[in-house]
Scaffold this motif. Structure first.
Motif, mmCIF file in Angstrom:
data_model
loop_
_atom_site.group_PDB
_atom_site.id
_atom_site.type_symbol
_atom_site.label_atom_id
_atom_site.label_comp_id
_atom_site.label_asym_id
_atom_site.label_seq_id
_atom_site.Cartn_x
_atom_site.Cartn_y
_atom_site.Cartn_z
ATOM 1 N N SER A 61 84.097 99.107 45.159
ATOM 2 C CA SER A 61 83.180 98.944 44.029
ATOM 3 C C SER A 61 83.898 98.376 42.807
ATOM 4 N N LEU A 89 84.519 94.571 43.491
ATOM 5 C CA LEU A 89 83.321 93.754 43.346
ATOM 6 C C LEU A 89 82.842 93.716 41.899
ATOM 7 N N ALA A 90 83.209 94.721 41.120
ATOM 8 C CA ALA A 90 82.810 94.746 39.708
ATOM 9 C C ALA A 90 83.584 93.718 38.890
ATOM 10 N N ASP A 91 84.747 93.328 39.378
ATOM 11 C CA ASP A 91 85.550 92.311 38.698
ATOM 12 C C ASP A 91 85.406 91.006 39.474
ATOM 13 N N ARG A 92 84.362 90.293 39.171
ATOM 14 C CA ARG A 92 84.071 89.081 39.931
ATOM 15 C C ARG A 92 85.170 88.031 39.764
ATOM 16 N N MET A 121 87.460 88.600 42.596
ATOM 17 C CA MET A 121 86.850 88.244 43.875
ATOM 18 C C MET A 121 86.738 86.732 44.017
ATOM 19 N N ASN A 122 86.479 86.048 42.918
ATOM 20 C CA ASN A 122 86.366 84.587 42.973
ATOM 21 C C ASN A 122 87.694 83.934 43.339
ATOM 22 N N THR A 146 76.970 86.168 47.344
ATOM 23 C CA THR A 146 76.429 87.199 46.457
ATOM 24 C C THR A 146 77.210 88.504 46.593
ATOM 25 N N ASP A 147 77.063 89.359 45.604
ATOM 26 C CA ASP A 147 77.709 90.672 45.646
ATOM 27 C C ASP A 147 77.161 91.514 46.795
ATOM 28 N N ASP A 148 75.869 91.406 47.036
ATOM 29 C CA ASP A 148 75.265 92.187 48.120
ATOM 30 C C ASP A 148 75.836 91.779 49.472
ATOM 31 N N LEU A 158 78.840 90.531 49.956
ATOM 32 C CA LEU A 158 80.212 91.039 50.013
ATOM 33 C C LEU A 158 80.239 92.543 50.290
ATOM 34 N N LYS A 159 79.261 93.261 49.744
ATOM 35 C CA LYS A 159 79.189 94.699 50.020
ATOM 36 C C LYS A 159 79.027 94.948 51.514
#
Length: 801
Positions: free
Chosen positions: A583, A586-589, A592-593, A607-609, A611-612
């Motif tokens: 979490s 993913l909160a620090d895009r 992740m980018n 999308t974040d979803d 990746l989750k």
């Protein structure tokens, strides 16, 4: 014969299914299972190189079959430190070697260690942050105290409130671990002005007794000192009994030493008792411990004095303390008419420390400052105290000139100790330098901490290495003198992935921070760190990100893009180690980018979803979401991170030559290589197309294509260029590539697909077996023939490419 175009499209139309069919082949499945089951058992590079099945599997996966024989060469590759730009693998132009080295952890494996360099840096940062936050913490505790103390109704209300009690104890130097409730309660209920109060009847006599003891001890010291001098004089006389006199001198020296120690002890006791009297005077409780009706526990003046003492009680000079010291100095210097009045009687340590800091004198004894202020001001007097200061003369002279005292320590009539300008200058010097001593101490503490870490090989050695133990506890905001060592041991043995472990029962984030900063198991032995990624993975992602962001930049914009990319890659390296869960990642895009871009994936398309779902997948289950997705890169991304089933960071596996992500990527590459080889056995054009598709993401310039014979063949065939152009000047060939191809479009899946469709058609035309150009056969009655699916493909190319 099935055309190249159709064969290629049958494979890539559902590449995942094609790879699964290869994986299900008996020999492939057997080799893959052997590799997966045994690579984790390998403990050394030599062991890996001697196991031909493992070695050949890995070499095949990275397209290095032609180098399997060159074990000495490949050993040097695997020994390379990829963080060193000059290492062997990094010095080779063929990126396959770097990729192969990155797939293993022989040179930089994650081993059991008390604290990694990342953890050390974080601990130092935490220490500095804790220091910086001390002033805010003092202000918050004072705010709370001032509100809460007005509402208490009795001494017990104070003693039962941890924060109020801690505030009071800090001011009056009372030890939280050894205080007597009865004593403190009686003191706070005493009136120092009442001769019959507890503090006067119990501690007054003790104070008198201690002072009497000090007087007696000083008398005995004086007597012993006189005797020593007499005995030493007798030693100089002819016929002196040297042995007897030396024995007598030693006897008297023991008396001096003993009484001096006693005086120190007595003074400490006196200081404590004086604190008791100050404690009694600080409050207005009745003799029964209650607040008198209509009153509060403290008057506004007493509360203000308490606040000041609390700030000054901190061992560091905080900004708040510095301002109080400045104000105190200004008041004191304005009224002082002599040096003795300035320093007070007894000696005023605050003034001494203030001037020491302001002028950088670093004096140890009060007489140094006093001698400077009363030095002869005649610059021609070589024997004056200031002129004899040597290297410290400038500092001494500046301090002397900041005051107006005469040599006898007095002032001329109408002259003040300092003018307004002198006071302003002195206070400005102090405010600029008040924390220099603390800063120097911090630097020394950090240096000693890092040095001491080299000796920490277990929890026991951590506990016994004071420079490490004290620093670590202070960094998280714990007082080493007030925390039980048993508590610290149990904290550092805790399993951070178990919510029921000891550290979480304390419900104090400081202990959790401490546990995360070190790597000890339940037995107190070193283990691997809690790490979201291995150091190899972090380094590789940073490198790949920079390449991805700059590979198609023009010469005019490349420097700026590289600078930005390096900054973003550094952000990743600096911050990824701070991630504790999926979490948080993913909160620090921004983090992740970097990962997605490094893998050749456009972050805007993910999308974040999604990746989750990827990170929630069980990578050991072939039917999990990540493993059934068309693009294997997402599973490889998930595998490169070290999260448990609950999405929390866990410890890296010790002693493994491949972490989970490295293993998964090797398995995927092996299947891809095997698929290409098998397709090539049926149709070399299909293998070329599959190879180009796989390598397209690594192409950064025309030279990457020209330096790879297979890629160059695809280029020439696609654009019907003769093989003879390979003999041209390399720079001229590069211009041809740039003329026909827009390299940045190779990152676009749709445009890459169209390019390879064209290649497969042109490959068949080139290799149809006729001597004439097969395309011309469409417009003549020649005997050459083209299959129906090729004709269809040509039609598609004319209308869509």
């Amino acid at each position: 014969m099935v055309s190249t175009y159709l064969s290629y499209n049958l494979v890539v139309r559902n590449l995942k299914q094609s790879l699964t069919r290869v994986a299900d082949q008996t020999q492939v499945a057997r080799d893959a299972a052997y590799y997966k089951d045994n690579i984790g058992k390998v403990k050394s590079l030599d062991e890996f190189m001697k196991n031909d099945r493992l070695y050949q599997y890995a070499m095949t996966a990275y397209g290095l079959e032609d180098m399997i024989y060159a074990k000495a060469f490949m050993k040097k590759v695997l020994q390379s430190d990829l963080t060193d730009s000059s290492s062997f693998a990094n010095s080779l132009t063929d990126s396959r070697y770097r990729d192969f080295a990155a797939a293993f952890s022989f040179s930089s494996g994650d081993k059991a260690i008390a604290q990694t360099t990342v953890q050390t840096d974080e601990m130092v940062d935490l220490y500095n942050t804790t220091i910086q936050n001390q002033s805010d913490a003092l202000a918050e505790e004072t705010r709370y105290y001032n509100i809460a103390i007005d509402s208490v109704k009795s001494v017990d209300d104070v003693l039962n409130n941890d924060r109020l009690r801690g505030y009071v104890f800090t001011v009056f130097g009372i030890d939280e671990n050894s205080w007597s409730r009865e004593t403190v309660r009686n003191l706070m209920s005493s009136d120092p002005d009442d001769p019959n109060s507890y503090v006067n009847t119990t501690w007054g006599p003790r104070l008198l007794d201690l002072n009497s003891r000090i007087t007696q001890a000083n008398s005995e010291i004086s007597d012993a000192t006189t005797k020593i001098a007499d005995y030493q004089t007798q030693l100089q006389q002819d016929g002196a009994d040297v042995a007897d006199l030396n024995a007598k001198i030693s006897e008297q020296q023991l008396i001096v030493s003993g009484r001096t120690s006693q005086i120190t002890s007595y003074n400490n006791s006196i200081a404590a008792i004086n604190n008791y009297f100050d404690l009694a005077a600080a409050f207005d409780f009745s003799a029964d411990g209650t607040v008198p009706s209509g009153s509060t526990a403290q008057t506004a003046d007493k509360k203000s004095a308490m606040n000041e003492l609390y700030v000054l009680a901190n061992p560091r000079v905080t900004p708040s303390a510095a301002l109080l010291n400045k104000q105190y100095f200004e008041q004191k210097v304005a009224s002082a008419r002599t040096v003795d009045e300035l320093f007070g009687d007894p000696f005023d340590r605050r003034i001494f420390d203030f001037l020491n800091a302001a002028y950088g004198i670093n004096a140890i004894v009060p007489s140094t400052i006093e001698n400077i202020l009363t030095s002869d001001r005649d610059p021609d007097n070589a024997s004056s105290y200031v002129n004899m200061a040597g290297s410290k003369k400038d500092a001494y002279l500046a301090l002397m000139n900041a005051f107006n005292f005469k040599q006898d320590g007095t002032l001329d009539t109408g002259v003040s100790a300092q003018t307004a300008d002198q006071t302003k200058q002195t206070t400005n010097y102090y405010m600029a330098a008040y924390n220099d001593k603390d800063d120097a101490a911090d630097e020394a503490a950090i240096k000693q901490y890092k040095s001491g870490l080299t000796n920490v090989t277990s929890l026991d050695t951590f506990m016994s290495t004071s420079t490490v133990y004290n620093f670590a506890l202070k960094a998280v905001g714990l007082d080493p003198t007030k925390v039980s060592t048993l508590t610290i041991k149990n904290v550092l043995k805790s399993d951070l992935n178990d919510p029921k472990s000891y550290v979480y029962t304390l419900k104090d984030d400081r202990y959790v921070q401490l546990a995360k900063a070190f790597n000890f198991d339940a037995k107190g032995n070193m283990t691997t760190p809690l790490a979201v990624q291995s150091t190899v993975a972090i380094t590789q992602i940073a490198k790949d990100y920079i390449i991805a962001k700059t590979k198609f930049a023009s010469s005019s914009e490349k420097d700026a893009l590289r600078k930005t990319a390096e900054s973003e890659a550094q952000y990743y390296q600096d911050n990824i180690g701070k991630i504790d869960s999926v979490s948080e990642l993913l909160a620090d895009r921004k983090l992740m980018n970097v990962v997605l871009t490094a893998k050749g994936i456009d972050p805007k398309t993910v999308t974040d979803d999604y990746l989750k779902k990827i990170f929630a997948s069980d990578l050991n289950d072939p039917k999990s979401f990540a493993n059934t997705e068309k693009d294997d890169r997402f599973a490889e991304i998930a595998a490169s991170f070290n999260f448990d089933a609950k999405g929390n960071v866990t410890r890296l596996e010790a002693g493994t030559v491949q972490q989970r992500g490295q293993l998964l990527e090797t398995q995927h590459k092996y299947l891809q290589q095997t698929l290409e080889v098998q397709q090539g056995e049926e149709n070399a054009g299909v293998r070329l197309a599959l190879y180009f598709e796989r390598k397209a993401g690594d192409i950064t310039s025309a030279y990457d294509i020209l330096g790879d014979t297979a890629l160059a063949e695809v280029f020439r065939t696609t654009y019907s260029l003769p093989d003879e152009i390979a003999n041209m000047d390399i720079d001229q060939q590069a211009k041809l590539v740039e003329k026909y191809m827009t390299l940045s479009e190779l990152s676009d899946p749709d445009k890459l697909a169209k390019l390879l469709q064209r290649f497969t058609v042109m490959y068949d035309l080139k290799n149809s077996g006729g001597t004439d150009n097969p395309v011309l056969a469409l417009f003549s009655n020649s005997g050459a023939s083209i299959s129906g699916d090729t004709l269809m493909a040509i039609a598609q190319l004319r209308s869509g490419y």
